[in-house]
Write an enzyme that holds these catalytic residues in place. Structure first.
Site, PDB file in Angstrom:
ATOM      1  N   PHE A 140       5.134  -1.326  -1.532  1.00 48.10           N
ATOM      2  CA  PHE A 140       5.824  -0.146  -0.888  1.00 48.10           C
ATOM      3  C   PHE A 140       4.678  -0.443   0.345  1.00 48.10           C
ATOM      4  O   PHE A 140       3.344  -0.291  -0.173  1.00 48.10           O
ATOM      5  CB  PHE A 140       5.140   1.452  -1.828  1.00 48.10           C
ATOM      6  N   ASP A 223      -2.100  -4.788   1.605  1.00 56.59           N
ATOM      7  CA  ASP A 223      -2.624  -3.242   1.134  1.00 56.59           C
ATOM      8  C   ASP A 223      -3.192  -2.198   0.261  1.00 56.59           C
ATOM      9  O   ASP A 223      -3.033  -3.069  -1.391  1.00 56.59           O
ATOM     10  CB  ASP A 223      -0.823  -3.117   1.852  1.00 56.59           C
ATOM     11  N   LYS A 252      -5.004   6.387   1.345  1.00 58.26           N
ATOM     12  CA  LYS A 252      -5.227   7.369  -0.008  1.00 58.26           C
ATOM     13  C   LYS A 252      -6.406   8.615  -0.573  1.00 58.26           C
ATOM     14  O   LYS A 252      -6.068   9.733  -0.633  1.00 58.26           O
ATOM     15  CB  LYS A 252      -4.881   7.274  -1.428  1.00 58.26           C
TER      16      LYS A 252
HETATM   17  C1  LIG Z   1       1.315   5.256  -0.599  1.00 59.60           C
HETATM   18  C2  LIG Z   1       1.301   4.307   0.010  1.00 59.60           C
HETATM   19  C3  LIG Z   1       1.624   3.923   1.718  1.00 59.60           C
HETATM   20  C4  LIG Z   1       1.446   5.187   2.239  1.00 59.60           C
HETATM   21  O1  LIG Z   1       0.738   5.864   2.175  1.00 59.60           O
HETATM   22  P1  LIG Z   1       1.100   6.773   3.287  1.00 59.60           P
HETATM   23  O2  LIG Z   1      -0.440   7.580   3.569  1.00 59.60           O
HETATM   24  O3  LIG Z   1       1.929   8.251   2.625  1.00 59.60           O
HETATM   25  O4  LIG Z   1       1.442   6.444   4.438  1.00 59.60           O
HETATM   26  C5  LIG Z   1       1.136   2.140   1.990  1.00 59.60           C
HETATM   27  N1  LIG Z   1       1.304   1.540   0.612  1.00 59.60           N
HETATM   28  C6  LIG Z   1       0.835   2.103  -0.265  1.00 59.60           C
HETATM   29  C7  LIG Z   1       0.226   0.440  -1.158  1.00 59.60           C
HETATM   30  C8  LIG Z   1       0.768   3.008  -0.950  1.00 59.60           C
HETATM   31  O5  LIG Z   1       0.596   3.978  -2.063  1.00 59.60           O
END
Ligand SMILES: *Cc1c(COP(=O)(O)O)cnc(C)c1O
Length: 401
Positions: A140, A223, A252
């Site tokens: 994700f 990420d 986050k």
């Molecule tokens: C939550 C998340 C995102 C997206 O972050 P947003 O602030 O909602 O755009 C991207 N990568 C990972 C691994 C995430 O958990």
């Protein structure tokens, strides 16, 4: 459903775009690892705003910095030098091998910046006609058009898909090797998949990815939006595997609830951006970076990274003991630090009932990737809360399973 909640539900339906199917809870107040709903009921928050509220809700020192900074300087745009931003950048960069940072406002934006710097580094610095980014199954990376294409989910009706992305099955090094083309710019992956069910890479897989990338001149990008900022028991998830990605992203929990994201790169890859290459109006303003700095200071002072490792290990040991005791209801216990997945051995529907019942009994967490309970508590949570939760989980599983 109470009258107060019913009212919220109706107003939401008439006012908001249909994007979130919300939990049956209206939250009005938070403190530490506690939340209170519209009917005054108290909950233990094991979700922390999806790994955002690392220091707990409404932390007193954060509230103080917010108040002070909001009277001094909130925003002037990135046209100006700002000490708050530089103080934070210096501290943030000291947590890893990265040499440079670009601030933005969210996880998706931080990944957009990563994708952009990878392409531009290959094009401009390396003179390579390489733009494609390869990701792993069940990843994700966000909801913008490019990060959606990277994620490969939630795309229905948004066609055409943004070109320049490819995906390989998680754990399959042969597939990755085959997928690399002369046009491949980077591989982007989560050291610990969050939405994909709390799946850490193995050391062998991580080393394999890096080896393939290095042999083909492809950038390694991690990420860290969910696993980063101490949650995994190290500052960054990839540090659990001795990796030094060329680029990594965060968001986050950087400012304990205020929107702040970052793309960090080695000095080498940072050459990919030049003045004017990329920009954002809000990214890294004085208020959010003053808060971000305080977050890092508190985390260091209170040893929250080490604490996440310790509490996470003990929590997983308790869940494993429970799995043994119940014999078969818990299929797997996974994760690193306070990023914990408890996969139940039951239908998605039954798992949903377990989750809802836990919420009715005062524990907020969520379900991800089918029947996996996901715990992302504040790093400051009392261990007693985690122990009590394990007891409640046992009761609920005995009742429902
Ligand atoms: C939550 C998340 C995102 C997206 O972050 P947003 O602030 O909602 O755009 C991207 N990568 C990972 C691994 C995430 O958990």
């Amino acid at each position: 459903m109470s009258e107060a909640l019913e009212r919220l539900k109706e107003r939401e339906k008439s006012l908001m775009c249909r994007t979130y199917s919300r939990y049956p809870l209206g939250i009005v107040r938070g403190k530490g690892s506690r939340l209170w709903d519209v009917d005054g009921r108290e909950y233990v928050d094991l979700l922390a705003g999806i790994a955002v509220i690392g220091l707990g809700h409404c932390h007193e020192e954060i509230a103080q910095v917010m108040a002070e900074q909001s009277r001094k300087l909130v925003h002037v745009s990135n046209l100006f030098y700002q000490e708050e931003q530089l103080d934070y950048a210096e501290k943030l960069l000291s947590t890893s091998h990265a040499g440079k940072v670009f601030f933005c406002n969210s996880g998706a934006e931080s990944n957009e910046a990563a994708i952009k710097i990878a392409r531009r580094y290959q094009h401009v610095v390396k003179g390579r006609d390489a733009w494609e980014v390869i990701t792993l199954s069940n990843c994700f990376h966000g909801r913008t058009l490019a990060t959606l294409a990277a994620t490969g989910k939630h795309t229905e009706g948004f066609e055409p898909e943004t070109p320049g992305f490819g995906r390989v099955p998680w754990g399959d090094l042969d597939a990755l090797e085959k997928a690399i083309k002369p046009t491949t710019a980077a591989v982007l992956f989560e050291a610990i998949q969050g939405e994909g069910g709390i799946i850490p890479v193995t050391q062998e897989y991580a080393d394999g990815i890096v080896d393939i990338c290095r042999r083909h001149g492809v950038l390694v990008m991690c990420d860290e939006v969910q696993a980063g900022m101490g949650r995994s028991g190290k500052w960054w998830g990839f540090q659990n595997f001795n990796l030094k990605p060329d680029v990594f992203t965060s968001a986050k929990s950087m400012a304990n609830g205020l929107p702040l994201g970052a793309m960090m790169a080695t000095d080498e890859v940072a050459q990919g951006f030049d003045y004017g290459s990329h920009a954002t109006t809000f990214g890294g303003g004085a208020l959010v970076t003053a808060v971000g700095l305080k977050v890092l200071e508190i985390m260091e002072r209170d040893h929250l990274v080490e604490r996440a490792a310790l509490l996470g290990d003990r929590a997983r040991a308790r869940f494993r003991a429970l799995a043994e005791k119940l014999g078969g209801v818990i299929r797997d216990v996974r994760g690193m630090g306070l990023l914990i997945g408890v996969e139940l051995d039951m239908s998605d529907e039954k798992a949903r009932k377990v989750w809802l019942t836990l919420m009715e009994r005062g524990y907020i967490l969520n379900l991800t990737y089918g029947p996996t309970l996901r715990l992302l508590p504040p790093l400051t949570i009392d261990e007693a809360d985690l122990e009590a939760f394990t007891g409640e989980l046992e009761k609920v599983l005995r009742e429902i399973a």
